[in-house]
Enzyme design. Structure first.
Site, short mmCIF file in Angstrom:
data_model
loop_
_atom_site.label_atom_id
_atom_site.label_comp_id
_atom_site.label_asym_id
_atom_site.label_seq_id
_atom_site.Cartn_x
_atom_site.Cartn_y
_atom_site.Cartn_z
N SER A 95 0.83 -1.20 0.00
CA SER A 95 0.00 0.00 0.00
C SER A 95 0.87 1.25 0.00
O SER A 95 1.56 1.53 -0.97
CB SER A 95 -0.97 -0.04 1.18
OG SER A 95 -1.91 1.01 1.11
N HIS A 203 -8.53 1.17 0.03
CA HIS A 203 -8.58 0.16 -1.03
C HIS A 203 -10.00 -0.37 -1.25
O HIS A 203 -10.22 -1.55 -1.51
CB HIS A 203 -7.60 -0.99 -0.74
CG HIS A 203 -6.21 -0.51 -0.49
ND1 HIS A 203 -5.46 0.05 -1.49
CD2 HIS A 203 -5.47 -0.45 0.64
CE1 HIS A 203 -4.28 0.42 -0.97
NE2 HIS A 203 -4.27 0.14 0.31
#
Length: 312
Positions: A95, A203
């Site tokens: 990420s 996300h």
């Protein structure tokens, strides 16, 4: 399973993601010259004392502060390893860690990576405030099982698999009510769920409003071809100067495909996955994805010098 890589890999450096922050992180490294220089640069770029943020920890769970601290520490440790002659065969970020990997792989300067972090965290924080959401780790079940529970419990709300962390751990993200329903259903099936300390449903589609402003910011940023291959999270495939902007934007609303990325690198020969960052979260996930691989976490002076010596 992801595709195959056109190059061989032995050593992978992994850059930590959000959630690894903890007061005191990096304190033992701040007098290492390369670490001190990176933290000084970060403080200039971000307009705050990042070393004090790490050591004091006040407000560290806020997205804006957490991303600044984690990325700075990962880049700093990577630079210290580089100064000691350590050259990885590939890079993998989780990420936020993708941005740290962009710097360590030569796609952007350290200063530009930190500027990306600054805008990414600001935009994500604003969107998370406007679209409340939560994340929860589901354990003791397959990704397909988690996806099925998400489909069953969404009831018109946002509820998706957001992080594919290992064959038996998948993180879900969505509205608070939907995640609560899914947690209850998962526990009824004999699984275990653990709510994450995040400030939004990252996300997931709840981050959609972040895509346009982040894309606009990235248009003004120059990217080089990577000097070291970097595996992107959105599709578990190498990033390039041509696709990196699109992939970084997609990643705001797409899941982290960590398991596939580790499988891809293992198939290419990777035997060592070394985490540059605090806490060893990614090292723990690699244990479940590739149990035979070495998985050191480089987070203090002792682990820095030990790993550098092992690569000499």
């Amino acid at each position: 399973m992801a595709g195959t890589l056109p190059f061989a890999v032995d050593t992978v450096l992994m850059a930590s993601g959000q959630g690894s922050q903890k007061p005191g992180m990096g304190a033992d490294l701040l007098d290492v010259p390369e670490v001190a220089a990176t933290f000084a640069l970060a403080s200039d770029v971000l307009g705050r004392d990042v070393a004090a943020l790490c050591t004091g920890g006040e407000g560290l769970d806020d997205t804006r502060n957490a991303q600044a601290a984690i990325a700075t520490l990962s880049i700093a440790i990577g630079r210290a390893l580089e100064a000691r002659g350590v050259r990885p065969d590939a890079l993998l970020g989780f990420s936020l860690g993708q941005v740290s990997a962009l710097a360590l792989g030569g796609m952007v300067s350290d200063a530009d990576a930190l500027r990306i972090v600054r805008e990414r965290s600001r935009i994500m924080g604003e969107v998370a405030d406007a679209n409340p959401g939560v994340m929860s780790a589901f354990l003791k079940g397959s990704p397909a099982d988690v996806e099925a529970v998400c489909a069953e419990c969404a009831e018109g709300d946002v509820l998706v698999a957001a992080n594919y962390n290992s064959p038996a751990q998948t993180v879900v993200a969505g509205t608070p009510a939907a995640v609560e329903r899914a947690e209850a259903a998962w526990k009824e099936r004999g699984g275990r769920a653990s709510r994450l300390a995040t400030s939004g449903a990252f996300h997931s589609p709840l981050m959609a409003d972040a895509c346009e402003p982040f894309a606009a910011f990235l248009e003004g940023m120059g990217f080089n071809e990577p000097a070291v291959p970097i595996i992107g999270n959105a599709d578990a495939a190498p990033l390039s100067a041509a696709n990196v902007r699109q992939k970084l934007v997609e990643h705001l609303v797409s899941p982290v495909r960590f398991t596939e990325s580790v499988e891809l690198l293992t198939a290419a020969g990777a035997t060592t996955f070394a985490e540059v960052g605090f806490g060893g979260v990614l090292s723990g996930l690699v244990k479940r994805c590739a149990p035979d691989a070495a998985r050191p976490c480089i987070q203090d002076k002792a682990s820095l010098e030990e790993f550098a010596a092992s690569r000499a």
